[in-house]
Design an enzyme around this catalytic site. Structure first.
Site, PDB file in Angstrom:
ATOM      1  CG  ASP A 304     -35.841  42.420  -8.095  1.00 25.49           C
ATOM      2  OD1 ASP A 304     -36.372  41.243  -7.800  1.00 25.49           O
ATOM      3  OD2 ASP A 304     -36.339  43.506  -7.748  1.00 25.49           O
ATOM      4  CG  ASP A 627     -37.534  46.508  -5.658  1.00 23.32           C
ATOM      5  OD1 ASP A 627     -37.037  47.224  -6.633  1.00 23.32           O
ATOM      6  OD2 ASP A 627     -37.008  45.654  -4.835  1.00 23.32           O
ATOM      7  CG  ASP A 631     -38.347  49.024 -11.203  1.00 24.28           C
ATOM      8  OD1 ASP A 631     -37.442  49.330 -12.090  1.00 24.28           O
ATOM      9  OD2 ASP A 631     -37.793  48.357 -10.080  1.00 24.28           O
TER      10      ASP A 631
HETATM   11  P1  ADP Z   1     -30.882  45.372  -7.027  1.00 24.68           P
HETATM   12  O1  ADP Z   1     -31.332  45.199  -8.501  1.00 24.68           O
HETATM   13  O2  ADP Z   1     -29.969  44.332  -6.505  1.00 24.68           O
HETATM   14  O3  ADP Z   1     -31.794  45.864  -6.007  1.00 24.68           O
HETATM   15  P2  ADP Z   1     -30.181  48.266  -6.842  1.00 24.68           P
HETATM   16  O4  ADP Z   1     -30.660  49.099  -8.024  1.00 24.68           O
HETATM   17  O5  ADP Z   1     -31.068  48.448  -5.775  1.00 24.68           O
HETATM   18  O6  ADP Z   1     -30.253  46.942  -7.247  1.00 24.68           O
HETATM   19  O7  ADP Z   1     -28.673  48.811  -6.550  1.00 24.68           O
HETATM   20  C1  ADP Z   1     -27.632  48.828  -7.587  1.00 24.68           C
HETATM   21  C2  ADP Z   1     -26.367  49.383  -7.217  1.00 24.68           C
HETATM   22  O8  ADP Z   1     -26.233  50.556  -6.502  1.00 24.68           O
HETATM   23  C3  ADP Z   1     -26.180  48.091  -5.830  1.00 24.68           C
HETATM   24  O9  ADP Z   1     -25.264  47.380  -6.287  1.00 24.68           O
HETATM   25  C4  ADP Z   1     -25.093  49.113  -5.071  1.00 24.68           C
HETATM   26  O10 ADP Z   1     -23.780  49.270  -5.384  1.00 24.68           O
HETATM   27  C5  ADP Z   1     -25.891  50.559  -5.220  1.00 24.68           C
HETATM   28  N1  ADP Z   1     -26.776  51.156  -4.116  1.00 24.68           N
HETATM   29  C6  ADP Z   1     -27.978  50.331  -3.927  1.00 24.68           C
HETATM   30  N2  ADP Z   1     -28.384  51.012  -2.889  1.00 24.68           N
HETATM   31  C7  ADP Z   1     -27.516  52.232  -2.510  1.00 24.68           C
HETATM   32  C8  ADP Z   1     -27.721  53.071  -1.438  1.00 24.68           C
HETATM   33  N3  ADP Z   1     -28.701  53.337  -0.648  1.00 24.68           N
HETATM   34  N4  ADP Z   1     -26.645  53.892  -1.364  1.00 24.68           N
HETATM   35  C9  ADP Z   1     -25.715  53.917  -2.411  1.00 24.68           C
HETATM   36  N5  ADP Z   1     -25.566  52.893  -3.134  1.00 24.68           N
HETATM   37  C10 ADP Z   1     -26.464  52.129  -3.474  1.00 24.68           C
HETATM   38 MG    MG Z   2     -32.663  47.416  -4.577  1.00 24.44          MG
END
Ligand code: ADP
Ligand code: MG
Length: 904
Positions: A304, A627, A631
């Site tokens: 990731d 993480d 997952d």
């Molecule tokens: P990554 O693979 O980068 O860890 P995530 O699954 O954590 O991606 O996040 C995916 C998307 O969800 C982010 O690009 C963001 O737009 C949105 N996002 C992540 N965390 C939050 C949060 N705490 N609140 C709102 N939106 C979020």
């Molecule tokens: Mg994340």
């Protein structure tokens, strides 16, 4: 510190003093040790496994047949081997349990009124714990506050659907929060939990067989079948050729004992344990020893982005509002930054920041004199953004401050004054949240209800469609593309006045979808997350090692592509896919992804699982990071599931094979390198062991082929002494060999431990040289004493000296072989003679043992040998350069052929 009053009002938690007293009374929060095998049973097992039993029978038969020396010698072999194996396994076991103790297990608990993170083992009855999605519940609890909280209790109840929890419901230690947040009071810890009762019941279940275990058992089985077949054949041949059954029996035992690799399994276990320890020193923690070997054969890494390739130290650098743009420069989470933008723009940005912050739980907090992130770093960055924008705009609490802030900072307001920064920190008053629908990776947004408003932040594609189309949608899209193109993570922030809403006590809908519509877009915020410094180098290393890398991220495709480009991950064809576009068919999916440098964006945990299956279908040995709460399945599916030690969830760690203590991608690469080194070591001592077997077997073959007319060069006792005197220590030393620097400049190899290459080396190169010189030393001694083939057997004295020469030859040739086996491709003199200190010691012991076996008369007589003649000794000495020369030519030949043009 929790940002949510609805969960903080009820329970204050314990005082540290009370907790300390309770900990002393109740003991640590640890499950009772799953009854491990008692030491005496482990010890006894070394003397009762199949080989040992065979040898015991042989010893007994030897006594019965009136060959007490043989009986004693076989007994000695079993005992020495058993003790040796036990010691090695105990060392390996100790190493493994040290690794387990290093696994991070921290819990957020409220003590003395503030939230602190403490080791799960120190939780006591009465503690108030703060849980969020992905956390393991550290003991049996009663929930006191919940937000969309569901718990996976399948491990206790078998029920696979997550169970929703409300205040007053019980929860159980060892189960996981899959959704939402919760506050709970501990009612039982350690041995008094429900889980403890079950754990003791299931402790007896056998752990599943790992691939390496299967592989090793295969090797041992092959060799044993060969050994026993040879034994049987020789027994028959010698009986047919008129040998007494007593002698025939002796031969049969000799052959079998010579070939059985008794010490192999414990030596393998120990080298795996040492490999695991070395990985741990580089922050890579394997959760079971066999992962060490699997890591070495990794062919594909899916990683990731956030936290693994980047530092997960976010800062908001740009806010786009329909009015205009505000640019911020400021690092870390401190409330000071320089701000560029007109007053209206800053006012709009403040309103956005306050809204985003209200829909977040992560906060920037002052630890000592440093501002750090507590909770989600991205949310902490939003908190810092709100403080930065507030600064200079006077006080004002709650959202109204954000709304009425018309007197925003002027162009280029400079916020670097520490006094001002402190003022900014004070402004950050928490708003009262009536209800919260936490972030989850499927919805990709989070919303809260505050004072009749719905406030929401999330991924733009998941927020914009819910908004009443803004007049300047095109400008918004352009701003989004521009920010993402610079590698910024972009969030959209929106709000809505709720019609006739319920108060703090609800009722609120389970599914926020009913409320999340007709929103007003406040704007976009761009967050910068710098790549880790080590990553570019680590990516070069994986390329050199022939391992493909793909980025699987929940982030926006443009952002993901920009970061991938920056760190050098993006492949030449610049393939950037979106999770929703991935083909369903696993074969198509595999074909699409099976290349280096692919980026898959907006990926969901379910898609990660499909990716893992598709790549494995194409024969890849896959390492995959994860993480999040969801997952787990993907981590379990991958050959090596990789979880984060610093930032990941307990769920992910529980499902993983490898835990990165520092969350760093480069650590995966270091672990792969160590895995390759360990696998190479196992092959090294396997080669060494087997070469010896060839030399030990040859005298019997020659004797049998001559129909018993050519005397036997080595007796059974000599073979037993060779196995113990020469094999054990150098094999151990080979197991400590350091990583070959070029191991990471070769493509990964997925091969059996005993593959053709190893077989050819043993049975066509090293073994024959050793055997030829052994037989030459023996024959020459006899010849010079006047014996000719076909004649009567020579006298006992001549035979003893000849046999002593053969024995000496095998010892000395094995000595040279130990050095030859230090590498599969490089001659020993290029490795440096002192690079394996243990080897020098092993060889010294071996030489001393040789002198003892030759010159201590009772021992030599028992073995049926005497010091060699000058001629015999010469041949024995010559065997060393001969073996090294053969090894050298073989290495040159195979290396040139195998290396091809790319590897040097
Ligand atoms: P990554 O693979 O980068 O860890 P995530 O699954 O954590 O991606 O996040 C995916 C998307 O969800 C982010 O690009 C963001 O737009 C949105 N996002 C992540 N965390 C939050 C949060 N705490 N609140 C709102 N939106 C979020
Ligand atoms: Mg994340």
């Amino acid at each position: 510190m929790s940002g949510d009053p609805s969960m903080t009002t009820t329970v204050a938690g314990l005082s540290t003093a009370a907790a300390t007293r309770l900990l002393a009374e109740d003991g640590p929060n640890l499950l009772p040790q799953a009854s491990t095998v008692p030491r005496w049973r482990a010890f006894a097992a070394q003397f009762t496994h199949f080989f040992a039993v065979m040898l015991w029978v042989a010893a007994a038969l030897a006594f019965i047949a009136g060959m007490p020396q043989l009986g004693v010698a076989v007994t000695v072999v079993v005992v020495i081997n058993g003790v040796f194996s036990y010691v090695q396994e105990a060392r390996a076991e100790r190493a493994a349990s040290q690794l387990r103790a290093m696994l991070p297990a921290q819990v957020l608990v409220r003590r003395d009124g503030t939230a602190v993170s403490i080791p799960a083992a120190e939780i006591v009855h009465g503690d108030v714990v703060l849980l969020s999605a992905g956390d393991r519940i550290p003991g049996d609890v009663d929930f006191t506050g919940t937000e969309s909280c569901t718990v996976d209790e399948s491990m206790l109840s078998g029920e696979s659907e997550p169970v929703p929890k409300r205040p007053g419901d019980p929860g159980f230690g060892g189960t996981f929060l899959v959704n939402g947040n919760a506050e709970a009071e501990i009612t039982a810890t350690g041995a008094r939990t429900r889980l403890a009762a079950i754990a003791t019941l299931t402790a007896t279940a056998q752990p599943p067989q790992s691939p390496l275990n299967v592989e090793l058992r295969r090797v041992v089985r092959i060799i044993s079948v060969v050994a026993l077949t040879f034994g049987g054949v020789f027994f028959a041949v010698s009986l047919l050729s008129g040998t007494s059954w007593r002698n025939a029996f002796l031969f049969a035992i000799g052959v079998s004992v010579a070939l059985i690799p008794e010490g192999l399994l414990p030596t393998v276990t120990l080298s795996l344990a040492m490999g695991a320890q070395r990985m741990a020193r580089r922050n890579a923690l394997v959760r079971h020893l066999q992962a060490v070997e699997t890591l070495g054969s990794t062919t594909f890494i899916c990683t990731d982005k956030t936290g693994t390739l980047t530092q997960n130290r976010m800062s908001a650098v740009e806010v786009w509002t329909p009015q205009s743009v505000v640019v911020l420069s400021g690092t870390g989470y401190a409330p000071s930054a320089s701000i560029t933008g007109g007053p209206d723009a800053v006012a709009g940005a403040r309103r956005l920041a306050w809204t985003a912050r209200a829909a977040s739980r992560g906060r920037a907090v002052l630890h000592g004199d440093e501002w750090v992130a507590e909770g989600d770093p991205m949310e902490a960055a939003l908190d810092a953004l709100a403080r930065r924008l507030d600064h200079g705009a006077g006080s004002g609490a709650g959202r109204s401050a954000g709304k009425s802030a018309g007197t925003g900072a002027g162009t280029s307001a400079d916020g670097d004054d520490p006094g001002q920064a402190a003022a900014g920190a004070e402004v950050a008053v928490e708003v009262a949240v009536d209800a919260r629908w936490p972030f989850d990776p499927a919805r990709k947004r989070e919303s809260v209800a505050v004072a009749g408003h719905l406030l929401l932040k999330g991924a733009p594609e998941f927020v914009l469609p819910l908004c009443v189309a803004p007049a300047d949608l095109a400008a918004c899209q352009a701003a989004l593309d521009e920010m993402a193109g610079r590698g910024l993570r972009v969030l959209a922030v929106a709000e809505r006045v709720l019609p006739g809403t319920p108060g703090p006590d609800g009722p609120w809908p389970e599914d926020p979808g009913e409320l999340e519509r007709e929103l007003t877009l406040l704007g976009l915020v761009g967050l910068h997350d710098p790549p880790r410094e080590s990553v570019a180098e680590a990516l070069r290393a994986t390329r050199a090692a022939g391992i493909k890398v793909a980025m699987l991220t929940g982030d926006h495709p443009t952002t993901a592509a920009a970061i991938a480009g920056e760190i050098g991950l993006l492949g030449p064809d610049r393939t950037v896919l979106e999770g929703k576009d991935l083909p369903e068919d696993p074969h198509l999916l595999g074909a699409l992804l099976d290349r280096d440098g692919v980026v898959v964006s907006r990926v969901s945990p379910e898609q990660k699982l499909k990716v893992a299956q598709a790549l494995q279908l194409r024969g890849h040995v896959l390492a995959m990071t994860g993480d999040g709460v969801n997952d787990g399945p993907a981590l379990q599916e991958a050959d090596i599931g990789v979880a984060m030690g610093a930032s990941g969830t307990d769920v992910a760690r529980e499902a993983a094979d490898l835990v990165l203590l520092d969350d760093d991608f480069a650590t995966i690469v270091a672990a792969v390198e160590q895995g390759r080194a360990t696998y190479a070591n196992i092959r090294r001592f396997l080669t060494y062991h087997l070469t010896d077997n060839v030399a030990e077997l040859t005298p019997f073959v020659v004797w049998a082929l001559s129909g018993g007319s050519f005397p036997l060069a080595l007796g059974v006792l000599q073979i037993l002494f060779l196995d113990i005197g020469t094999d054990l220590l150098p094999a151990l030393a080979l197991g400590t060999e350091k990583a070959d620097k070029r191991a990471m400049h070769r493509p990964p190899e997925r091969r059996h431990l005993m593959d053709t290459r190893l077989m050819v080396r043993v049975f066509a190169v090293l073994g024959p040289v050793e055997a030829v010189f052994e037989m030459a030393a023996f024959t020459l001694t006899l010849w010079l004493a006047g014996w000719r083939p076909g004649a009567e057997f020579p006298g006992v004295g001549v035979l003893a000296a000849a046999s002593g020469a053969a024995f000496t030859t095998v010892v000395l040739a094995q000595l040279a072989n130990a050095f030859a086996c230090r590498s599969e491709s490089v001659p020993p003199w290029r490795l440096g003679w002192r690079t394996n200190p243990l080897m020098l010691k092993a060889v010294a012991v071996e030489l001393l043992a040789l002198l003892g076996f030759l010159f201590i008369m009772p021992v030599a007589t028992m073995l049926g040998q005497a010091p060699p003649t000058i001629a015999g000794l010469l041949v024995a000495l010559l065997s060393m350069p001969a073996l090294l020369a053969a090894d050298y030519w073989h290495k040159r030949f195979t290396h040139r052929r195998a290396a091809g043009p790319s590897a040097g």
